[in-house]
Design a protein around this motif. Sequence first.
Motif, mmCIF file in Angstrom:
data_model
loop_
_atom_site.group_PDB
_atom_site.id
_atom_site.type_symbol
_atom_site.label_atom_id
_atom_site.label_comp_id
_atom_site.label_asym_id
_atom_site.label_seq_id
_atom_site.Cartn_x
_atom_site.Cartn_y
_atom_site.Cartn_z
ATOM 1 N N ILE A 55 0.853 -1.186 0.000
ATOM 2 C CA ILE A 55 0.000 0.000 0.000
ATOM 3 C C ILE A 55 0.888 1.235 0.000
ATOM 4 N N ASP A 56 0.741 2.062 -1.025
ATOM 5 C CA ASP A 56 1.464 3.327 -1.112
ATOM 6 C C ASP A 56 0.502 4.423 -0.680
ATOM 7 N N CYS A 57 0.832 5.112 0.406
ATOM 8 C CA CYS A 57 -0.081 6.082 1.021
ATOM 9 C C CYS A 57 -0.051 7.463 0.393
ATOM 10 N N HIS A 58 0.773 7.678 -0.631
ATOM 11 C CA HIS A 58 0.858 9.026 -1.222
ATOM 12 C C HIS A 58 1.371 8.914 -2.646
ATOM 13 N N VAL A 59 0.462 8.974 -3.603
ATOM 14 C CA VAL A 59 0.838 8.993 -5.019
ATOM 15 C C VAL A 59 0.069 10.105 -5.718
ATOM 16 N N HIS A 60 0.507 10.414 -6.941
ATOM 17 C CA HIS A 60 -0.186 11.376 -7.795
ATOM 18 C C HIS A 60 -0.311 10.747 -9.181
ATOM 19 N N LEU A 61 -1.423 10.082 -9.434
ATOM 20 C CA LEU A 61 -1.601 9.388 -10.702
ATOM 21 C C LEU A 61 -1.693 10.370 -11.871
ATOM 22 N N ASP A 215 -1.643 20.481 16.605
ATOM 23 C CA ASP A 215 -2.630 21.230 17.378
ATOM 24 C C ASP A 215 -4.015 21.162 16.743
ATOM 25 N N ALA A 216 -4.059 21.106 15.421
ATOM 26 C CA ALA A 216 -5.332 21.114 14.710
ATOM 27 C C ALA A 216 -6.025 19.757 14.716
ATOM 28 N N GLY A 217 -5.293 18.692 15.063
ATOM 29 C CA GLY A 217 -5.900 17.369 15.127
ATOM 30 C C GLY A 217 -5.912 16.607 13.822
ATOM 31 N N PHE A 218 -4.930 16.844 12.962
ATOM 32 C CA PHE A 218 -4.826 16.073 11.722
ATOM 33 C C PHE A 218 -4.526 14.609 12.052
ATOM 34 N N ASP A 219 -4.919 13.722 11.146
ATOM 35 C CA ASP A 219 -4.711 12.286 11.364
ATOM 36 C C ASP A 219 -3.336 11.818 10.896
ATOM 37 N N SER A 220 -2.811 12.465 9.875
ATOM 38 C CA SER A 220 -1.486 12.086 9.382
ATOM 39 C C SER A 220 -0.800 13.297 8.786
ATOM 40 N N ILE A 221 0.499 13.163 8.591
ATOM 41 C CA ILE A 221 1.326 14.254 8.082
ATOM 42 C C ILE A 221 2.159 13.727 6.927
ATOM 43 N N GLU A 222 2.046 14.386 5.777
ATOM 44 C CA GLU A 222 2.828 14.008 4.604
ATOM 45 C C GLU A 222 4.163 14.756 4.599
ATOM 46 N N HIS A 223 5.211 14.049 4.264
ATOM 47 C CA HIS A 223 6.588 14.580 4.205
ATOM 48 C C HIS A 223 7.165 14.759 5.604
ATOM 49 N N CYS A 224 6.547 15.622 6.404
ATOM 50 C CA CYS A 224 7.020 15.894 7.765
ATOM 51 C C CYS A 224 8.474 16.339 7.732
ATOM 52 N N SER A 225 8.725 17.336 6.888
ATOM 53 C CA SER A 225 10.083 17.832 6.691
ATOM 54 C C SER A 225 10.361 19.029 7.586
ATOM 55 N N VAL A 248 0.087 9.814 12.500
ATOM 56 C CA VAL A 248 0.995 8.952 11.734
ATOM 57 C C VAL A 248 1.721 9.809 10.706
ATOM 58 N N VAL A 249 3.019 9.620 10.607
ATOM 59 C CA VAL A 249 3.822 10.331 9.622
ATOM 60 C C VAL A 249 3.937 9.480 8.366
ATOM 61 N N SER A 250 3.591 10.072 7.246
ATOM 62 C CA SER A 250 3.753 9.413 5.952
ATOM 63 C C SER A 250 5.068 9.891 5.349
ATOM 64 N N LEU A 251 6.082 9.052 5.442
ATOM 65 C CA LEU A 251 7.421 9.401 4.981
ATOM 66 C C LEU A 251 7.482 9.259 3.466
ATOM 67 N N THR A 252 7.699 10.370 2.776
ATOM 68 C CA THR A 252 7.730 10.324 1.312
ATOM 69 C C THR A 252 9.145 9.999 0.853
ATOM 70 N N ASP A 292 5.089 9.742 -2.968
ATOM 71 C CA ASP A 292 4.950 10.928 -3.817
ATOM 72 C C ASP A 292 5.187 10.565 -5.274
ATOM 73 N N ALA A 293 4.890 9.335 -5.630
ATOM 74 C CA ALA A 293 5.140 8.847 -6.991
ATOM 75 C C ALA A 293 4.453 9.725 -8.022
ATOM 76 N N GLY A 294 5.206 10.014 -9.082
ATOM 77 C CA GLY A 294 4.686 10.779 -10.199
ATOM 78 C C GLY A 294 5.235 12.182 -10.315
ATOM 79 N N ILE A 295 5.869 12.699 -9.261
ATOM 80 C CA ILE A 295 6.221 14.125 -9.266
ATOM 81 C C ILE A 295 7.456 14.449 -10.107
ATOM 82 N N GLY A 296 8.217 13.440 -10.537
ATOM 83 C CA GLY A 296 9.391 13.694 -11.352
ATOM 84 C C GLY A 296 10.080 12.397 -11.723
ATOM 85 N N PRO A 297 11.075 12.442 -12.605
ATOM 86 C CA PRO A 297 11.735 11.228 -13.074
ATOM 87 C C PRO A 297 12.282 10.313 -11.976
ATOM 88 N N PRO A 298 12.826 10.823 -10.856
ATOM 89 C CA PRO A 298 13.292 9.900 -9.812
ATOM 90 C C PRO A 298 12.159 9.236 -9.032
#
Length: 392
Positions: A55-61, A215-225, A248-252, A292-298
């Motif tokens: 399961i990939d939790c963050h893609v851009h088809l 503080d806002a109560g989000f369920d997950s965080i993308e990148h978390c950079s 939960v942190v979604s590590l891209t 973060d699949a799809g955002i560039g050649p790598p």
Amino acid sequence: MLALRARRLFDGQEMRHDQVVIVKDGRIADVTADVATDVPAAVDLGDATLLPGLIDCHVHLAFDAGHDVVAMLEPPGLPDRMRQAARQHLAAGVTTVRDLGDRDYLALGLGLGLDGPEVLSAGPPITTPGGHCWFLGGEAAGEQGVRKAVRERAARGVHVIKMMVTGGEMTPGTHSHLLQYGLAELKAAADEAHAHGLPITGHVHCAQGIAHVLDAGFDSIEHCSFFTEDSYAVDHTVVAQLAAADVVVSLTVGVAPSPVPLPPRIQQRMAGMREALRAIQAAGVDFVIGTDAGIGPPKPHGVLPYGAEMLVENGYAPLDVLRAITSAAARVCRVGERKGRIAPGFDADLLAVAGDPLSDITALRRPLAVYRMGSRATGRVGQINQTAPTIG
């Protein structure tokens, strides 16, 4: 009915040995040491490991992993390209993807059936006027504006709300280290999402943004950079807050071999990003992987096995990583009652790989077979499209 035997079986939690998975009507009927005599089709996978479909939790088809992904949003044929991108994930053993940013809610109606992964969609991400990924059509301002945007997505049938808390690297005029929304707007969006029974996740690239979504109560965080204007600085106080929070942190993570190098701003921050990965691991922060699949050649579609490899290279336990791309990911995506496990009653989304990923995580890059709801995928299993189109 179908019976699958492998030397090893990772059930989403633990590694087991010499088990047989019985599949009936697209779901797992039993996991046993013996093959029932009334099973007409039995497949011995040999010295392989059978896992739940990844399961990939963050893609851009909608992004084609090319040199100019925004330009390729315009020409006709975008839904067909999105279907092809989804099939690339399936070929890599990824049977469920969470699309966190498309245009016109196209990911909700791709109609792939078993010819691709199950697609969970956020629709166009909510962003400020002119903000990061504004070109996807999700601009909203103010507390009432973001509430209205959440309601629109809920009415459309999205599976998750995605909000651009900070700017991003691919949108000129925005900045990864700067906030786009204030705390009041983030709280309004989270409250509205939860009122509609939806999880909310935030694209966040700076420490202050991380603190705000907590503080806002989000369920997950993308990148978390932890971007700064010119560098990268891990805030260990914020990391401790992450560990203590119900988030939960979604590590891209995950970069496939590519002739196209990473952007210079990313290359010069890679040491800091690795430090952040290690700090998150050491603190015991709950994590999954979203490539973060799809955002560039790598970042071609189907890059998730490389993300797993990157975490192991940075000190993560292989068992924790396997859980992060199966059962833990299923819980974050709100499909944990039917995905991410090999157990009776669960969907028969399955991946067989050569070798043992606990001793060699690169085994995930060697798929032998992929099953979607018990049907074997017939595409080029294991092939990643690493050829980026040239934009004229």
